[in-house]
Write an enzyme that holds these catalytic residues in place. Structure first.
Site, mmCIF file in Angstrom:
data_model
loop_
_atom_site.group_PDB
_atom_site.id
_atom_site.type_symbol
_atom_site.label_atom_id
_atom_site.label_comp_id
_atom_site.label_asym_id
_atom_site.label_seq_id
_atom_site.Cartn_x
_atom_site.Cartn_y
_atom_site.Cartn_z
ATOM 1 N N SER A 1 -0.415 3.960 1.600
ATOM 2 C CA SER A 1 -1.111 4.758 2.562
ATOM 3 C C SER A 1 -0.483 4.401 3.833
ATOM 4 O O SER A 1 -0.638 3.125 4.367
ATOM 5 C CB SER A 1 -2.593 4.666 2.499
ATOM 6 N N THR B 1 0.872 -1.259 0.038
ATOM 7 C CA THR B 1 0.061 -0.014 0.000
ATOM 8 C C THR B 1 0.914 1.122 -0.031
ATOM 9 O O THR B 1 2.055 1.049 0.442
ATOM 10 C CB THR B 1 -0.884 -0.062 1.384
ATOM 11 N N GLN C 1 -3.488 3.009 6.174
ATOM 12 C CA GLN C 1 -3.902 1.459 5.689
ATOM 13 C C GLN C 1 -2.810 0.601 6.194
ATOM 14 O O GLN C 1 -3.451 -0.469 6.808
ATOM 15 C CB GLN C 1 -4.230 1.602 4.199
ATOM 16 N N CYS D 1 -23.458 7.155 -8.525
ATOM 17 C CA CYS D 1 -22.714 5.798 -9.070
ATOM 18 C C CYS D 1 -23.743 4.724 -9.135
ATOM 19 O O CYS D 1 -23.789 3.961 -9.811
ATOM 20 C CB CYS D 1 -21.615 5.498 -8.013
#
Length: 231
Positions: free
Chosen positions: A20, A18, A23, A180
């Site tokens: 992040s 990742t 995260q 969406c």
């Protein structure tokens, strides 16, 4: 969550990458809490810098953030990382219509730099590698209801949301979920599910293996047609 499920329920060692830091910290914490730190290896790393070789590669919700100019690089890296008998699973939102520009509103407020590829773009990128498109499935009718559930849960959680964000964010996120959902229900947007391999027989020649029923779990499964078909 997927990494922990694979490590816990299937006994495999999972490497996750990742960009992040948040995260990464969350993944490592959850793995430690479940006693799975020794079966998981979460790294703060650009996937293009990986040098390992893997029996299985799973990519969920990442291809939409690669961008059209880098689709070939993405699949070429999968080709490089996958063991000779390995299988890669790529799961991505996509268009089943010709390539189209990303919504300017979503690009600005939700996913800057994101791009939803068409099936033709993905297929062309795979063809330029040494990989077989061993199985390609278009999941229709799945993501619209998913977004509807997300929207309902968002509305139900508004008191908690308001404690974290302002009314401008709430209007923005509500619009995002609604538009969406409409795109998946009324436009040519779906989810692609692709299995890629070096060898044509690395993936079974039929999908029968996906639908083997587990009698031990039948008693806890609701007898719902859609849920049953997804097992």
């Amino acid at each position: 969550g997927m990494a922990l499920t694979l490590a816990r329920d299937h006994g495999v060692h999972v490497t996750g990458v990742t960009l992040s830091e948040n995260q990464l910290a969350t993944a490592r914490r959850r793995a430690a809490e479940e006693g799975l730190a020794d079966r998981t290896d979460f790294r703060l790393l650009d996937y293009r810098l990986l040098q390992d070789r893997f029996d299985r590669i799973v990519s969920v919700g990442m291809l939409e953030h690669v961008g059209a100019p880098h689709l070939h690089d993405y699949f070429a890296k999968l080709d490089d990382l996958l063991a000779p008998e390995g299988v890669a699973l790529v799961h991505s939102i996509g268009h089943v219509s010709p390539p189209a520009a990303t919504s300017a509103w979503i690009d600005r407020y939700i996913f800057p730099g994101g791009y939803v590829p068409s099936l033709s773009e993905v297929a062309a990128a795979v063809e330029r590698t040494g990989l077989w498109a061993a199985d390609v499935e278009v999941l229709r009718g799945h993501y619209g209801p998913t977004l509807n559930h997300w929207r309902q849960r968002f509305e139900a959680a508004l008191p908690r949301v308001r404690a974290m964000y302002d009314e401008r964010f709430i209007r923005m996120w509500r619009f995002y979920l609604a538009v969406c959902e409409a795109a998946f229900e009324e436009s040519f947007q779906a989810v692609f599910h692709m299995q890629l391999s070096h060898r044509q027989y690395a993936v079974p020649v039929t999908r029968d293996y996906l639908y083997q029923r587990d009698p031990a779990r039948d008693h806890s499964r609701p007898r719902d047609g859609m849920l049953h078909a997804a097992q």
